[in-house]
Every structure is written in C-alpha cells, then in structure tokens.
Design a protein around this motif. Sequence first.
Motif, short mmCIF file in Angstrom:
data_model
loop_
_atom_site.label_atom_id
_atom_site.label_comp_id
_atom_site.label_asym_id
_atom_site.label_seq_id
_atom_site.Cartn_x
_atom_site.Cartn_y
_atom_site.Cartn_z
N GLU A 1 0.84 -1.19 0.00
CA GLU A 1 0.00 0.00 0.00
C GLU A 1 0.88 1.24 0.00
O GLU A 1 2.03 1.21 0.43
CB GLU A 1 -0.90 0.06 1.24
CG GLU A 1 -1.57 -1.21 1.64
CD GLU A 1 -0.79 -1.93 2.70
OE1 GLU A 1 0.39 -2.23 2.44
OE2 GLU A 1 -1.34 -2.19 3.78
N SER B 1 6.94 -8.29 3.50
CA SER B 1 7.19 -8.54 4.91
C SER B 1 8.68 -8.43 5.23
O SER B 1 9.06 -7.95 6.29
CB SER B 1 6.58 -9.89 5.29
OG SER B 1 7.47 -10.73 5.88
N ASN C 1 2.07 -9.15 -7.09
CA ASN C 1 1.86 -9.32 -5.66
C ASN C 1 2.90 -10.28 -5.12
O ASN C 1 3.00 -11.41 -5.59
CB ASN C 1 0.46 -9.85 -5.38
CG ASN C 1 -0.54 -8.74 -5.42
OD1 ASN C 1 -0.33 -7.71 -4.79
ND2 ASN C 1 -1.58 -8.91 -6.18
N ASP C 2 3.70 -9.83 -4.18
CA ASP C 2 4.74 -10.68 -3.60
C ASP C 2 4.83 -10.36 -2.11
O ASP C 2 5.54 -9.45 -1.70
CB ASP C 2 6.06 -10.43 -4.31
CG ASP C 2 7.10 -11.44 -3.92
OD1 ASP C 2 7.01 -11.94 -2.78
OD2 ASP C 2 7.98 -11.74 -4.74
N PHE C 3 4.08 -11.12 -1.31
CA PHE C 3 3.95 -10.77 0.10
C PHE C 3 5.22 -11.03 0.89
O PHE C 3 5.49 -10.34 1.87
CB PHE C 3 2.80 -11.55 0.74
CG PHE C 3 1.47 -11.08 0.26
CD1 PHE C 3 1.32 -9.80 -0.26
CD2 PHE C 3 0.36 -11.89 0.31
CE1 PHE C 3 0.11 -9.35 -0.70
CE2 PHE C 3 -0.87 -11.45 -0.14
CZ PHE C 3 -0.99 -10.18 -0.65
N SER C 4 6.03 -12.03 0.49
CA SER C 4 7.21 -12.31 1.31
C SER C 4 8.19 -11.14 1.21
O SER C 4 8.85 -10.79 2.18
CB SER C 4 7.83 -13.63 0.92
OG SER C 4 8.82 -13.47 -0.03
N HIS D 1 11.06 -16.99 -6.46
CA HIS D 1 9.66 -17.34 -6.22
C HIS D 1 9.53 -18.85 -6.10
O HIS D 1 10.49 -19.57 -6.32
CB HIS D 1 8.79 -16.85 -7.36
CG HIS D 1 8.65 -15.37 -7.39
ND1 HIS D 1 8.28 -14.67 -8.49
CD2 HIS D 1 8.83 -14.45 -6.42
CE1 HIS D 1 8.24 -13.38 -8.21
NE2 HIS D 1 8.58 -13.23 -6.96
N TYR D 2 8.33 -19.30 -5.77
CA TYR D 2 8.11 -20.74 -5.79
C TYR D 2 8.25 -21.22 -7.23
O TYR D 2 7.99 -20.47 -8.17
CB TYR D 2 6.73 -21.07 -5.24
CG TYR D 2 6.57 -20.71 -3.79
CD1 TYR D 2 7.43 -21.25 -2.84
CD2 TYR D 2 5.60 -19.81 -3.38
CE1 TYR D 2 7.32 -20.89 -1.52
CE2 TYR D 2 5.49 -19.45 -2.05
CZ TYR D 2 6.35 -19.99 -1.13
OH TYR D 2 6.26 -19.63 0.18
N VAL E 1 -9.66 -7.34 -5.82
CA VAL E 1 -8.74 -6.85 -4.81
C VAL E 1 -8.19 -5.49 -5.22
O VAL E 1 -8.04 -4.58 -4.39
CB VAL E 1 -7.59 -7.86 -4.59
CG1 VAL E 1 -6.54 -7.28 -3.69
CG2 VAL E 1 -8.13 -9.14 -4.00
N ASN F 1 9.72 -4.78 5.27
CA ASN F 1 9.17 -4.23 6.50
C ASN F 1 10.07 -4.55 7.70
O ASN F 1 10.42 -3.67 8.50
CB ASN F 1 7.77 -4.83 6.72
CG ASN F 1 6.93 -3.98 7.61
OD1 ASN F 1 6.78 -2.79 7.37
ND2 ASN F 1 6.40 -4.58 8.66
N ARG G 1 2.33 2.52 3.36
CA ARG G 1 3.43 1.74 3.88
C ARG G 1 4.74 2.14 3.20
O ARG G 1 5.79 2.26 3.86
CB ARG G 1 3.17 0.25 3.63
CG ARG G 1 4.22 -0.66 4.26
CD ARG G 1 3.99 -2.10 3.91
NE ARG G 1 2.68 -2.58 4.34
CZ ARG G 1 2.38 -2.85 5.60
NH1 ARG G 1 3.29 -2.73 6.54
NH2 ARG G 1 1.18 -3.27 5.93
N ASN H 1 -8.42 -2.18 -3.04
CA ASN H 1 -7.21 -1.46 -2.63
C ASN H 1 -7.23 -0.02 -3.07
O ASN H 1 -6.78 0.87 -2.35
CB ASN H 1 -5.97 -2.14 -3.22
CG ASN H 1 -5.50 -3.26 -2.36
OD1 ASN H 1 -5.87 -3.34 -1.19
ND2 ASN H 1 -4.68 -4.13 -2.90
#
Lengths: 147, 247
Positions: free
Chosen positions: B23, B80, B74-77, B111-112, B205, B83, B26, B209
């Motif tokens: 966001e 985080s 989108n890559d949440f890891s 990535h995976y 989403v 952060n 952030r 957002n």
Amino acid sequence: MDTIFTFLLGFLGSMFVSILYHTEKKLFLFCGLSGLVGWIIFYTINSRTSRVILATFLGAIAVALYSEIMARIKKTPATIFLITGIFPIVPGVGAYNTIISIVNNNLSEAAVNGFITSACAGALAFGIITVSSLFRLINTSNKKNLT
Amino acid sequence: MKTSDIALLAQKAGELLIKSGAEIYRVEETINRICSAYGACGDAFALPTGIFITVKGKCGDTITLTVRIKERVNDFSKISKVNNFSRTVSKSPMSFGEAMECLISIEEEKHYPTAIRAIVSGAAASVFSLMFGGGFTEAMIALLSGSLIFIVINNIRHILTNQIFEYLISGILCGIIVLIAGKIFPQLYAYSIIIGSVMMQLPGVAITNGIRDGISGDIVSAIARILEALLWVTALGTGVAVVLIFR
C-alpha cells in the motif's frame, strides 16, 4: 455437510491465493484461516438475509480484525492476511458480470451489476479502514502511555 | 553516512515495496523511517507508477530521486522482509554496504517453482468454480484451464507490450476452453468455469485497494488503481465475450 464443504472452499481458496502471491510457507495456514473467517461471516449473512453489501461489510470487518490480531502475533504486515482473506468475498465477479452485460447490450443489468460492484468494493474498503484505524488508535495511545 | 547513500537506500526499499504491491502509506512510511534512522529528514510521494523522494541531510544538503515503476506483481514475502528490514534499521542502523546487500538479497529472492504455481493456480480455479455453483466436471475443467492460462501467460509475458494484452489473452484462452468443453459436455454450467479460471485475474482486490488508498488520503493513486482495475476487467471480459459469440 454441504455448508461445511462450502466453508472449506473459502479456506482452500485463500490458501491457494496466498501461495500464488508468494507468502512465506509458515503463513499459508493462517492465510487460509483468514479466508475461512471472512467467508463464513459473508456466506451466512448473505444466505440468511440476502443483503450482499451488508454481508460484504461485516465479512470485511471480520477479516480485518483477524488480520490485525494475527499481524501482531506473527510480526508481519496485516496486508498479507487481509488481501488473501478478502479474496473469496471481493467483488471481482461483479466487475466481470458488468462487462459481460455491457458486451451483451444488456445495459440495465450492467447498471445494476456495476452499482453492486462499486458498493461492495466500497463496503469492503470501509470495513477494513474502520478496523485498521481503530488498531492504529490503540497503538498510538499505548505508546503515549509508555512514554 | 552520506545523504546520497541514505537516499539510495530509501529509494531501493520503496521501489521493492511498490513492485511487490504494497500500500502507498506503507511505502511512504518505510522511506521516512529509513531516512530518520540515519538522522536525515525524508519526504516521499509515492504512486503506483513511481516514487519521488527528497532527503535533507544533517548539513543542510538536499537530494531528490525519482523512480519510475513499470511492473507490479503481488509478492507478500518481499513486503514482509522489507518491513522487517526497515524495523531493524531504525533500531540499529547498519552500514551502507550491509544495508544495500540486505535489500538486494531480498530483491533477488526466488519465487516458488513455476510448476508448483501452475498447479496451485489450477487448484484455485477449481475451488472458485465450485464456490460459484460448479459441480465436479466443471471443477476439473477449471483446474485444466487455470493451469493452462497460467503457463501460457507466464511464457509469453516477456513479448507482450503491456499488461492489458495479458488480460485479453487470458480471457480469449478461457473462452476457447469453455467453447471446446461445451462441445464435449453439453450440460456444462459454463459461467462457473469462466469465473473459476479467471478469478486470479479479476481485479476485485485491485478495486478494493484503490478505494482503501482513497480513504487513507492517497487520492491520486486511488484513481490510478481503480482505472487500472477497470481496464483489466474490460480486457478480460472482452476476451471471453468475443470467443463465446461462436457458441
């Protein structure tokens, strides 16, 4: 039995989404639970009262509460649980329906679908913002008490 | 530390965050936090398509940097980790080399594997098609088409000129699969297959957002995000509808 299966779908959907969005492995289950919480609230209220927008709002509040609490336990940003959690109740399908009605020249249906979509998105955003503002308020007042 | 180094660090962190779909508030907060950790005063204006950063150093020197961001996933890891990085830095500032190395290792994180992501996106497609009233057959077809769409898009993404094409092609692919499946199983509930297979691309989403950004005061990025979402869903819906005319 059917209801439990439907609830399980919310859990699985959010968990798969969390994998596709590259969440860390240890958080998969918690993202799934976030989806489960939101989906149970949304589905129950929507099927009992058939008020989609109200159901979306309450579902968003449930997901946001879960995410803010989880974020403090797991020490990660709340967004991770939030985005995966709202995935089952998000109005993406409504947006798709709107476009399809426009293509099929069914403009009155397009207007209804478009209105529901934007209202649902607004309800979601308001639910989330309400909860996260509340948590920020608690945070700042806690810090003031400490110093 | 030199003011230019601080600005570079803040820029890198902000760029990583926006590229991973964080966001706006952030991003701006992280940039300010990194700057003040090194004793400088930072001011940032972030948009989904770029960041402007101005850093005022201790001796009164000012540096402004601009970053243009073209692609977001989108890559949440990553969100985080950046952060956590900014929190560590603001507690105990490390040297420029160390901090930059830290950020670059976050950026280059793998990535995976593609195969797993293809299977998972198929599984997600089947789950969502069940959620929208599909039965077992519909779920299986959605599984196939979800994986197929993921694989095709993943392989042709680098030759496409913009993201809208990606969505148009997903829509067309999905339409073709539904068309073929409808010829084999005439009783199919096609709607549930379509929704399931394109659910990952539907911008629900993104719209949410966008409105969230707007409520928290980032009006410009709110409009940008909502417009982007509308373009995506238009491309997707057009793709599906164009093929399904032949049904």
